[in-house]
Motif scaffolding. Structure first.
Motif: not given
Length: 463
Positions: A226-228, A248-251, A233-235
């Motif tokens: 949910k965040v970058s 959210d970066d897939l790498d 975000g929540d954490y």
């Protein structure tokens, strides 16, 4: 004679003192209790006083035609025989915030089944929302009557900051009878958490982090779709207690998954020599060999299928396919070496979490869902047979924070009210326990050195 005649006044005085003390203690308990408990205390008095009459009307008594020994001795030889005795089960009543807990004895022909058949009648007589009857040992039953519905009563949890006494127990909350619900994490490779946005998924996981953060034998990594950045975000309040975090970066997520798979391989290769067992749960987590928890929030972000012919789409498709393979490795092979994966998604259908990952996770929770298909994906086909417990019925705002799961040893499904943990409490716990954060790879290196074994250096991991 004077000594004998002096006993009654003394006995009377002692009785008055004892009764007065009991009344004082009762009044103090009543005054100090919260509003709900006070109502339950008055309810408990009514239950005790009316039990004999109620038990007879509910057919929870037995007529004993065999006279007692005293009746046989005192009976006249030519007179009528002793009248049959009506036996009523003895009870003990304990009030709490939600209602009463009644522990009762069984009698011949009045056992668990008879109490369960009378549950609806007892609920009406005691003015309870619902009543449950469960076995409480040989010859005993426990009757739980709730006056207010625990599922619609929001609760808050304030973390103590003390390490849990049992790292295998995850306390989720209370069920619809206000009984505490705990699940065992021992030998659990994965947990799935589903539910529509705002239903309480992340809050439930936040409680898990806050409860286990004070233990140096638990280390946590998080991937949040949910965040970058970690500050979002929540954490954001908990990231200090996490040895790794990525958005959210897939790498970046792929690099973290690879790192944890390498940790799993190293642990698998050394567990017998270092711990002396094949399964870490036989000795339990320790600061040198911590339970390593991977939280994947918005899991569908990292597993989705990309379709397209351009180079970037193909690269992303290969990346998400590899992510699924890596997480599958952790879920299927990480149980015995102390790796737990918690996957969170709005829907746990096959396109969000691959079925070869989802179906291996023995614990599944579902908060509110909009469709039966989503409920089935989260909880299994059997939820269709329990429509009253379906998460589809939890869409009312009053049920935010309520989840459904299948509990071992219980038929059907259990609805659970999970408590809310404030951001301030989460930040407080993370700040107080941040010094306990450690990289499990480095912990393994130190453990191997202390046992005289050598190991290749662990690759670096950036938060």
């Amino acid at each position: 004679m004077e000594a004998i005649t002096g006993y009654p006044p003394v006995a009377l005085l002692v009785s008055v003192v004892l009764v007065g003390t009991w009344l004082l203690v009762t009044v103090v308990r009543y005054v100090r209790a919260d509003k709900g408990t006070r109502v339950s205390m008055r309810q408990a008095v009514r239950v005790r006083w009316g039990w004999v009459r109620l038990a007879r009307m509910a057919k929870l008594t037995v007529t004993d035609k065999t006279p007692s020994l005293l009746a046989q001795i005192t009976a006249q030889k030519d007179g009528p025989g002793p009248a049959p005795r009506v036996l009523t089960p003895k009870i003990k009543v304990k009030p709490d915030q939600y209602g009463v807990i009644v522990r009762a004895r069984t009698l011949p022909q009045v056992g668990l089944e008879e109490y369960q058949k009378s549950a609806r009648f007892l609920a009406d007589a005691w003015r309870c929302t619902r009543v449950s009857v469960l076995p409480d040992g040989p010859g005993k039953v426990v009757i739980r009557g709730v006056r207010s519905d625990p599922l619609t009563t929001p609760t808050e949890h304030r973390p103590t900051g003390h390490p849990p006494t049992d790292l295998t127990r995850w306390e989720l909350g209370v069920d619809e009878y206000a009984a505490r619900v705990c699940v065992s994490l021992a030998n659990v490779p994965g947990v799935t958490v589903a539910g529509v946005p705002g239903a309480g998924k992340t809050s439930g996981v936040n409680k898990f982090v806050c409860d286990f953060a004070p233990s140096p034998s638990v280390q946590i990594a998080t991937v949040d779709g949910k965040v970058s950045r970690a500050s979002e975000g929540d954490y954001a309040d908990l990231v200090k207690r996490m040895f790794a975090f990525c958005g959210d970066d897939l790498d970046e997520a792929n690099a973290l998954f690879k790192r944890l798979v390498e940790l799993r391989k190293r642990r698998s290769a050394t567990i017998r020599d270092v711990l002396g067992v094949k399964n870490m749960w036989h000795v339990g987590p320790s600061p040198e060999w911590p339970l390593t928890v991977l939280i994947i929030d918005e899991a569908h972000t990292f597993f989705r299928e990309y379709k397209g012919s351009d180079a970037e789409t193909k690269r992303l498709a290969a990346l998400t396919a590899e992510n699924a393979r890596l997480v599958e490795d952790l879920v299927k092979k990480g149980r015995s070496v102390g790796i737990l994966v918690i996957l969170i998604s709005q829907k746990t259908t096959g396109d969000a979490i691959p079925t070869f990952i989802r179906d291996v996770c023995p614990i599944g929770l579902s908060f509110a869902q909009k469709t039966v298909e989503a409920a089935v994906a989260a909880l299994g086909e059997d939820i269709r047979n329990w429509p009253d417990a379906s998460p589809v019925t939890l869409q009312d705002p009053a049920y935010v924070g309520v989840a459904v799961m299948a509990m071992q040893g219980r038929p059907g499904y259990t609805r659970i009210r999970t408590p809310y943990v404030s951001d301030a409490d989460a930040a407080r716990v993370a700040d107080a326990t941040s010094h306990l954060t450690a990289d499990p790879d480095l912990c393994l290196d130190a453990l191997l050195r202390s046992t005289g074994r050598t190991a290749p250096p662990a690759p670096s991991l950036t938060k």
